[in-house]
Scaffold this motif. Structure first.
Motif, PDB file in Angstrom:
ATOM      1  N   ILE A   2       0.837  -1.204   0.000  1.00  0.00           N
ATOM      2  CA  ILE A   2       0.000   0.000   0.000  1.00  0.00           C
ATOM      3  C   ILE A   2       0.874   1.257   0.000  1.00  0.00           C
ATOM      4  O   ILE A   2       0.627   2.198  -0.742  1.00  0.00           O
ATOM      5  N   LYS A   3       1.906   1.266   0.820  1.00  0.00           N
ATOM      6  CA  LYS A   3       2.793   2.432   0.883  1.00  0.00           C
ATOM      7  C   LYS A   3       3.553   2.606  -0.435  1.00  0.00           C
ATOM      8  O   LYS A   3       3.795   3.722  -0.870  1.00  0.00           O
ATOM      9  N   ALA A   4       3.930   1.517  -1.089  1.00  0.00           N
ATOM     10  CA  ALA A   4       4.627   1.605  -2.375  1.00  0.00           C
ATOM     11  C   ALA A   4       3.723   2.214  -3.432  1.00  0.00           C
ATOM     12  O   ALA A   4       4.156   3.055  -4.231  1.00  0.00           O
ATOM     13  N   ILE A   5       2.462   1.823  -3.455  1.00  0.00           N
ATOM     14  CA  ILE A   5       1.503   2.377  -4.414  1.00  0.00           C
ATOM     15  C   ILE A   5       1.321   3.869  -4.169  1.00  0.00           C
ATOM     16  O   ILE A   5       1.318   4.665  -5.104  1.00  0.00           O
ATOM     17  N   PRO A  37       9.688  -1.970   2.151  1.00  0.00           N
ATOM     18  CA  PRO A  37      10.481  -2.623   1.104  1.00  0.00           C
ATOM     19  C   PRO A  37      10.830  -1.706  -0.067  1.00  0.00           C
ATOM     20  O   PRO A  37      11.945  -1.761  -0.578  1.00  0.00           O
ATOM     21  N   HIS A  38       9.907  -0.846  -0.482  1.00  0.00           N
ATOM     22  CA  HIS A  38      10.231   0.061  -1.583  1.00  0.00           C
ATOM     23  C   HIS A  38      11.253   1.105  -1.140  1.00  0.00           C
ATOM     24  O   HIS A  38      11.996   1.635  -1.945  1.00  0.00           O
ATOM     25  N   GLY A  39      11.323   1.406   0.164  1.00  0.00           N
ATOM     26  CA  GLY A  39      12.350   2.302   0.678  1.00  0.00           C
ATOM     27  C   GLY A  39      13.735   1.695   0.535  1.00  0.00           C
ATOM     28  O   GLY A  39      14.699   2.385   0.211  1.00  0.00           O
ATOM     29  N   ILE A  40      13.814   0.390   0.763  1.00  0.00           N
ATOM     30  CA  ILE A  40      15.086  -0.312   0.588  1.00  0.00           C
ATOM     31  C   ILE A  40      15.494  -0.267  -0.884  1.00  0.00           C
ATOM     32  O   ILE A  40      16.631   0.040  -1.218  1.00  0.00           O
ATOM     33  N   ALA A  41      14.534  -0.561  -1.765  1.00  0.00           N
ATOM     34  CA  ALA A  41      14.830  -0.581  -3.205  1.00  0.00           C
ATOM     35  C   ALA A  41      15.247   0.794  -3.714  1.00  0.00           C
ATOM     36  O   ALA A  41      16.104   0.906  -4.589  1.00  0.00           O
ATOM     37  N   LEU A  42      14.668   1.859  -3.161  1.00  0.00           N
ATOM     38  CA  LEU A  42      14.973   3.219  -3.598  1.00  0.00           C
ATOM     39  C   LEU A  42      16.077   3.880  -2.778  1.00  0.00           C
ATOM     40  O   LEU A  42      16.421   5.035  -3.019  1.00  0.00           O
ATOM     41  N   ASN A  43      16.585   3.155  -1.779  1.00  0.00           N
ATOM     42  CA  ASN A  43      17.609   3.663  -0.884  1.00  0.00           C
ATOM     43  C   ASN A  43      17.132   4.923  -0.155  1.00  0.00           C
ATOM     44  O   ASN A  43      17.853   5.919  -0.043  1.00  0.00           O
ATOM     45  N   LEU A  44      15.885   4.859   0.333  1.00  0.00           N
ATOM     46  CA  LEU A  44      15.283   5.950   1.093  1.00  0.00           C
ATOM     47  C   LEU A  44      14.846   5.433   2.454  1.00  0.00           C
ATOM     48  O   LEU A  44      14.476   4.276   2.600  1.00  0.00           O
TER      49      LEU A  44
END
Length: 71
Positions: A2-5, A37-44
């Motif tokens: 949900i947060k990634a979307i 998880p998207h924070g890890i992928a984006l390095n944020l």
């Protein structure tokens, strides 16, 4: 997910952890420090949970409503 979307769509959605019991110390650590998880992928440094509340305490429910509406 949900947060990634919400991140990808440019919207600010909040995600709250709500429990029926008081939080254990490990719950507090996991949910307050967990990285999305998207924070890890984006390095944020994007938290997986915006805030934690328990319906075990009436004041927590009041704080949840105030947080969701006014912040």
């Amino acid at each position: 997910m949900i947060k990634a979307i919400s991140y990808r769509s440019g919207q600010i959605w909040k995600y709250y952890m709500i429990t029926a019991e008081d939080f254990s110390n490990s719950d507090k650590r996991i949910f307050s420090q967990g990285i999305a998880p998207h924070g890890i992928a984006l390095n944020l440094d994007l938290k997986s949970v915006d805030n934690m509340y328990s319906d075990y305490k009436q004041q927590d429910l009041i704080n949840l409503v105030e947080d969701a509406i006014f912040r």
